[in-house]
Design an enzyme around this catalytic site. Structure first.
Site, PDB file in Angstrom:
ATOM      1  N   ALA A  37     -12.905  13.204 -17.853  1.00 11.79           N
ATOM      2  CA  ALA A  37     -13.006  14.556 -18.410  1.00 11.79           C
ATOM      3  C   ALA A  37     -12.850  15.593 -17.303  1.00 11.79           C
ATOM      4  O   ALA A  37     -13.182  15.330 -16.152  1.00 11.79           O
ATOM      5  CB  ALA A  37     -14.354  14.741 -19.098  1.00 11.79           C
ATOM      6  N   ASP A  38     -12.309  16.764 -17.662  1.00 11.17           N
ATOM      7  CA  ASP A  38     -12.355  17.893 -16.721  1.00 11.17           C
ATOM      8  C   ASP A  38     -13.395  18.886 -17.236  1.00 11.17           C
ATOM      9  O   ASP A  38     -14.066  18.635 -18.233  1.00 11.17           O
ATOM     10  CB  ASP A  38     -10.967  18.513 -16.536  1.00 11.17           C
ATOM     11  CG  ASP A  38     -10.409  19.135 -17.807  1.00 11.17           C
ATOM     12  OD1 ASP A  38     -11.176  19.331 -18.777  1.00 11.17           O
ATOM     13  OD2 ASP A  38      -9.214  19.449 -17.827  1.00 11.17           O
ATOM     14  N   SER A  39     -13.535  20.020 -16.536  1.00  6.80           N
ATOM     15  CA  SER A  39     -14.629  20.938 -16.879  1.00  6.80           C
ATOM     16  C   SER A  39     -14.481  21.482 -18.308  1.00  6.80           C
ATOM     17  O   SER A  39     -15.464  21.689 -19.009  1.00  6.80           O
ATOM     18  CB  SER A  39     -14.691  22.078 -15.874  1.00  6.80           C
ATOM     19  OG  SER A  39     -13.498  22.833 -15.934  1.00  6.80           O
ATOM     20  N   ASP A  41     -13.141  19.863 -20.814  1.00  5.06           N
ATOM     21  CA  ASP A  41     -13.541  18.789 -21.725  1.00  5.06           C
ATOM     22  C   ASP A  41     -15.054  18.779 -21.908  1.00  5.06           C
ATOM     23  O   ASP A  41     -15.546  18.588 -23.012  1.00  5.06           O
ATOM     24  CB  ASP A  41     -13.107  17.420 -21.164  1.00  5.06           C
ATOM     25  CG  ASP A  41     -11.607  17.197 -21.256  1.00  5.06           C
ATOM     26  OD1 ASP A  41     -11.017  17.570 -22.283  1.00  5.06           O
ATOM     27  OD2 ASP A  41     -11.034  16.646 -20.302  1.00  5.06           O
TER      28      ASP A  41
ATOM     29  N   ARG B 175      -4.399  23.220 -20.511  1.00  4.20           N
ATOM     30  CA  ARG B 175      -4.162  22.778 -21.893  1.00  4.20           C
ATOM     31  C   ARG B 175      -2.876  23.361 -22.487  1.00  4.20           C
ATOM     32  O   ARG B 175      -2.680  23.346 -23.694  1.00  4.20           O
ATOM     33  CB  ARG B 175      -5.332  23.183 -22.799  1.00  4.20           C
ATOM     34  CG  ARG B 175      -6.651  22.586 -22.416  1.00  4.20           C
ATOM     35  CD  ARG B 175      -6.618  21.063 -22.543  1.00  4.20           C
ATOM     36  NE  ARG B 175      -7.952  20.502 -22.462  1.00  4.20           N
ATOM     37  CZ  ARG B 175      -8.578  20.184 -21.346  1.00  4.20           C
ATOM     38  NH1 ARG B 175      -7.998  20.398 -20.190  1.00  4.20           N
ATOM     39  NH2 ARG B 175      -9.784  19.664 -21.365  1.00  4.20           N
TER      40      ARG B 175
END
Lengths: 81, 247
Positions: A37-39, A41, B175
């Protein structure tokens, strides 16, 4: 909701959001270090927990939720009180 | 190039000169457009001009935080699809020199011109981040960069949009969501039509391209940033001002 049910639901949310194998979502798995995960997420996860369990997770608590068991413990405690 | 076929766009302030031109351009490129504003009749008339397909009207008063928070969801419901493009265009002015500026003049402008774009972006980002795509474009103004006497409130709000957009761009870049700003100079609208002739002449003297902007000039810049072709552009401010201020 029993603690087991909470644990199952947390795992399900993690699997869905991070697209990881269910077998990798162990209690000690770190969202960032083990599950990729990244921040963003982690923020999305916290928001998903809030929605699914109808709890509010304050910002300073959210920062400390780093592993699957952190999330399960916090939500269980909130639900018990 | 610049096809928006299948995309859903929400345009706030869609009954105004620039808002209407943006809605027209996005619609022409194939987007389904939700027109928002406070004046239902005016919005319906814009909708009629766009035709009977791919256009919806949702009224909202953006000085009300709850209505701003709910608008993205309402737009998605009425259109029956998720939001791809958010255009923060709604804005108002309460011009007066600072010494005479009332608290309410300041608050009203901040509420509609800065706070509501944030509320809309926050609501839109939730879905966009999950879907790994989206465009947020806010309409600022050259006065956000240069300042303008009598517009301390408006200039502050319009500069605020730039800082907000840069922050959101950094938060959401991973994203595939882009967040940008279009900053128009002096555009022919009912507001600038009211300028006295001498003031108009003086204004034109400061514009290298020798004319006032047209709403379509601004809309074309918005269309570019909304398109797939602008996929590698984020956190930027596109100045559309005839060269009046080269910043």
């Amino acid at each position: 909701m029993s603690n087991n049910e909470i644990a199952d639901k947390v795992k399900k949310i993690v699997v869905e959001h991070l697209g990881v194998e269910e077998s990798k979502v162990t209690p000690n798995a770190s969202f960032i270090d083990d599950l990729g995960a990244d921040s963003l997420d982690t923020v999305e996860l916290v928001m998903a927990f809030e929605e699914a369990f109808s709890v509010e997770i304050p910002e300073d608590t959210a920062e400390k939720i780093a592993t699957v068991s952190d999330a399960i413990d916090y939500i269980s405690k909130q639900k018990a009180s | 190039m610049f096809s928006l076929s299948g995309k859903l766009a929400l345009v706030t302030g869609a009954s105004g000169g620039i808002g209407k031109a943006i809605a027209e351009q996005l619609h022409r490129q194939g987007a389904c457009v939700v027109l928002s504003g406070t004046r239902e009749e005016a919005l319906k008339s814009v909708a009629e001009q766009l035709g009977s397909e791919r256009v919806h009207v949702v009224t909202a008063n953006l000085s009300d935080g709850e209505q701003a928070d709910a608008l993205v969801k309402r737009a998605e419901e009425v259109a029956g699809q998720t939001l791809d493009i958010l255009i923060n265009n709604a804005g108002l002015t309460r011009d007066t020199l600072a010494m005479r500026m009332k608290d309410s003049d300041w608050e009203q402008v901040m509420k509609v011109d800065l706070e509501s774009p944030f509320r809309l972006a926050r609501a839109a980002l939730k879905g966009m981040l999950r879907r790994r795509s989206g465009r947020i474009i806010s309409i600022s103004s050259i006065v956000g960069t240069t300042g303008n006497p009598g517009q301390a409130n408006y200039a502050a709000a319009k500069a605020g949009l730039v800082g907000m957009s840069k922050s959101l761009a950094q938060e959401s870049g991973s994203r595939g969501v882009t967040v940008n700003v279009v900053a128009p100079g002096f555009v022919e609208t009912p507001m600038t039509d009211a300028l006295p002739e001498a003031a108009r002449e003086r204004l034109l003297g400061g514009i290298p391209l020798g004319r006032m902007g047209r709403p379509e000039d601004v809309a074309s810049a918005v269309l570019y940033l909304a398109s797939d072709e602008a996929a590698w552009v984020t956190g930027t401010t596109l100045h559309v001002n005839g060269g009046m201020a080269m910043v």
